[in-house]
Design an enzyme around this catalytic site. Structure first.
Site, PDB file in Angstrom:
ATOM      1  N   ARG A  31       0.821  -1.213   0.000  1.00  0.00           N
ATOM      2  CA  ARG A  31       0.000   0.000   0.000  1.00  0.00           C
ATOM      3  C   ARG A  31       0.852   1.257   0.000  1.00  0.00           C
ATOM      4  O   ARG A  31       0.511   2.241  -0.663  1.00  0.00           O
ATOM      5  CB  ARG A  31      -0.928  -0.031   1.218  1.00  0.00           C
ATOM      6  CG  ARG A  31      -1.937  -1.169   1.131  1.00  0.00           C
ATOM      7  CD  ARG A  31      -2.822  -1.253   2.346  1.00  0.00           C
ATOM      8  NE  ARG A  31      -3.735  -2.388   2.238  1.00  0.00           N
ATOM      9  CZ  ARG A  31      -4.637  -2.707   3.167  1.00  0.00           C
ATOM     10  NH1 ARG A  31      -4.737  -1.973   4.253  1.00  0.00           N
ATOM     11  NH2 ARG A  31      -5.427  -3.743   3.006  1.00  0.00           N
ATOM     12  N   ASP A  82     -20.321  13.371  12.024  1.00  0.00           N
ATOM     13  CA  ASP A  82     -19.266  13.422  11.015  1.00  0.00           C
ATOM     14  C   ASP A  82     -19.326  14.810  10.371  1.00  0.00           C
ATOM     15  O   ASP A  82     -20.319  15.539  10.549  1.00  0.00           O
ATOM     16  CB  ASP A  82     -19.471  12.319   9.954  1.00  0.00           C
ATOM     17  CG  ASP A  82     -18.178  11.972   9.233  1.00  0.00           C
ATOM     18  OD1 ASP A  82     -17.566  10.955   9.581  1.00  0.00           O
ATOM     19  OD2 ASP A  82     -17.771  12.742   8.346  1.00  0.00           O
TER      20      ASP A  82
END
Length: 619
Positions: free
Chosen positions: A39, A147
């Site tokens: 990654r 959020d």
């Protein structure tokens, strides 16, 4: 990793992990190096950076690169019960202990900060509902999910997920908490009312208060150390006394031990330190001042708070000796200062109002709190008390130091329920009286006739409203036509997929040799009929199992040397011959060919094993 990337594997990669840990407080050293390097390499390729040393310079010079790197490392981070071990610990240890420390009717307030598309908020709802029960969950629990992304919040409010997204829950939980809707799954509406979504900027907005459990998992990584400090101060302010903080796997608290104590460092569960001070100005801004207290004063206040607490509490040490008892407990059970320091077994409290010793042993063994309900105690003549006892282990550094016994007097509640039942009986009697007044109501019918004219006026207004609704209906009809067109296209794509699947199945069933396809974790994905005929194991028995755990007549452990390289090298191909026993019990020599399986971009996705017996074909 391939051979071209191996030089930078040994030089500079660990320095990047150490820098992330020191600069941002996120420990990725527990991640598998192979997947972690893939990654990070993907991010290096996107930037055109050649090695880890050069990329470390980029990280140090550009603070925005942290966000891009974390998004690359934590692919598909949101999901139901991500990190199952931490969620199991939360459900089996943390939540029962938290509830045992509170009254049976006290509300439970939970904050899920950085909730994204809602999976973690609904995971918390499932955990609490499993512990307290569906009915009590609806009455007591409120989950505030926040959020900064309005689009994510809209998706979370809809609470509709695909079959793949709910698969980590298991079939039982899916059936219990989700309703199937057109191939997708919607979280139960009656429980969804207890989950409240709203926008909250952890940096700019004030925190939600009186929170019992605060979950903020893999969100702090997007902030620098100074901002993390401010956010953690807000979290400390938001939590109720003995409130719990549940962080993500890669997150640490670094220098914040002054305001949080670790409950379980491995699972990232922390408890609020009640006596610590936080900068209240950093929580709400200027204008808030607080007095400082010496540690001795704080200890004295803590002792007085325990002694004068409204709930009876007795604390036992590790030898089941009474170490502490507050004033309420002394008054309720007739304890005196002479009883402090005596073994519990020598006191009447050990068996009256309920036999406690068995529960205490259970709590010590299981290390989890429990609640004893429906206790009736005849304390004296004409004095019948109803009690509920909470027994909780006192654990520090993974050692049970003692046991807390909390006695809730629910006599008033029971009495209120009795009075409510009596009131219901009176209400039924009143209902009969109301029946007798029905004749009087009929006399008012003439007055109601006069209201008919008013209703006719209202009817004209409704007619105009009806015209507006017809216009809206035409718009909805147009939308429906578009949806039908989309549905037709989806149906055609589904037919194409069915044809592809049938073709693939026919290829696999027609291939005479045994074929097994595995994923990158070496679990069987495809097991064709040739493999069934060769080894006598059906596809439904093999698929999903680990290759090296298969119980067939082939020494599967000997396949490891040719399978492992195929899972990382897209161009790998190897062959081996092994002696085995086929499904008829006959000894055979099998030629096994292993070929890497990769996607269109060349990334490994698994391996293909072809098993052909030498000699005469198996009939």
């Amino acid at each position: 990793m391939d051979q071209e990337s191996s030089p930078r594997t040994v030089h500079g990669f660990e320095e990047i992990l150490q820098y992330l840990k020191e600069a941002r407080g996120f420990d990725f050293t527990g991640y598998k190096r192979s997947s972690l390097m893939r990654r990070v390499d993907r991010r290096l390729s996107q930037l055109g950076v050649d090695d880890y040393v050069e990329y470390l310079d980029v990280l140090q010079a550009n603070s925005d690169e942290f966000v891009a790197l974390f998004n690359t490392i934590l692919i598909n981070v949101t999901g139901f019960f991500r990190d199952p071990d931490a969620w199991d610990y939360l459900q089996n240890q943390v939540v029962p202990t938290m509830l045992a420390e509170r009254g049976p009717e006290e509300p439970v307030r939970v904050w899920c900060a950085g909730c994204a598309s809602g999976e973690e908020a609904y995971s918390l709802a499932i955990v609490l509902a499993e512990v307290v029960g569906i009915d009590e969950f609806r009455q007591r629990v409120k989950i505030y999910a926040t959020d900064v992304d309005e689009e994510a919040l809209t998706s979370a409010r809809h609470a509709v997920y695909s079959e793949k997204e709910v698969s980590p829950l298991g079939q039982d939980l899916v059936q219990r908490y989700f309703e199937p809707i057109g191939g997708r799954y919607s979280f139960r509406k009656d429980l969804r009312r207890s989950v409240i979504f709203g926008r909250n900027d952890l940096v700019q907005d004030a925190p939600i208060s009186r929170i019992d459990l605060l979950a903020c998992r893999n969100t702090l990584m997007y902030f620098n150390a100074e901002t993390q400090t401010k956010i953690l101060d807000k979290f400390h302010f938001a939590l109720a006394p003995r409130g719990l903080l549940f962080l993500g796997k890669a997150e640490m608290l670094l220098s914040h031990s002054r305001i949080f104590d670790p409950v379980d460092l491995k699972r990232r569960v922390f408890r609020k330190v009640p006596s610590s001070r936080v900068d209240v100005g950093s929580v709400f801004g200027r204008g808030f001042m607080s007095d400082r207290r010496e540690p001795e004063q704080i200890d004295g206040l803590r002792s007085l708070a325990f002694s004068t607490g409204p709930v009876s509490q007795v604390v036992l040490n590790g030898d089941d000796v009474v170490a502490l008892a507050n004033q309420q407990a002394k008054h309720l059970f007739g304890l005196s200062e002479r009883d402090i320091g005596r073994p519990l077994r020598d006191l009447e409290l050990s068996y009256r109002p309920v036999e406690l010793r068995g529960y205490i042993d259970q709590v010590r063994t299981e290390r989890r709190a429990l609640r004893i309900k429906d206790i009736e105690w005849q304390r004296g003549p004409g004095e019948l008390l109803a009690l509920e006892v909470h027994v909780a282990p006192l654990v520090a550094d993974d050692t049970v130091l003692g046991v807390s016994l909390i006695f809730h007097d629910v006599t008033a509640t029971r009495r209120l329920l009795t009075e409510l039942n009596h009131a219901n009986q009176q209400r039924e009697s009143a209902y009969e009286e109301l029946q007798s007044t029905n004749e009087e109501l009929e006399t008012t019918n003439e007055e109601l006739q006069s209201t008919v004219e008013e209703l006719e006026t209202t009817n004209e207004e409704l007619q105009s409203t009806n015209e507006e609704l017809e216009t809206t209906n035409e718009e909805l009809q147009s939308t429906n036509d578009e949806l039908q067109t989309i549905n037709h296209e989806l149906r055609e794509r589904s037919n194409e997929l069915d044809e592809v699947n049938e073709f693939f199945a026919s290829v696999m069933s027609s291939w005479p040799a045994g074929v097994a396809v595995i994923d990158t974790s070496m679990r069987i994905v495809v097991w064709n009929s040739g493999a069934e005929n060769l080894w006598g194991m059906r596809s439904d028995e093999a698929e999903g199992e680990h290759l090296l755990n298969l119980d067939i007549g082939l020494p599967v452990a000997d396949l490891r040397p040719i399978v492992r390289p195929a899972l990382s090298d897209p161009g790998y191909r190897a062959e081996i011959k092994l002696d085995g026993v086929n499904r008829r019990g006959r000894g055979i020599t099998v030629r096994v060919i292993c070929t890497a399986l990769h996607d269109r971009s060349g990334s490994p996705t698994g391996a293909i094993l072809v098993m052909e017996p030498n000699g005469e074909p198996e009939v």
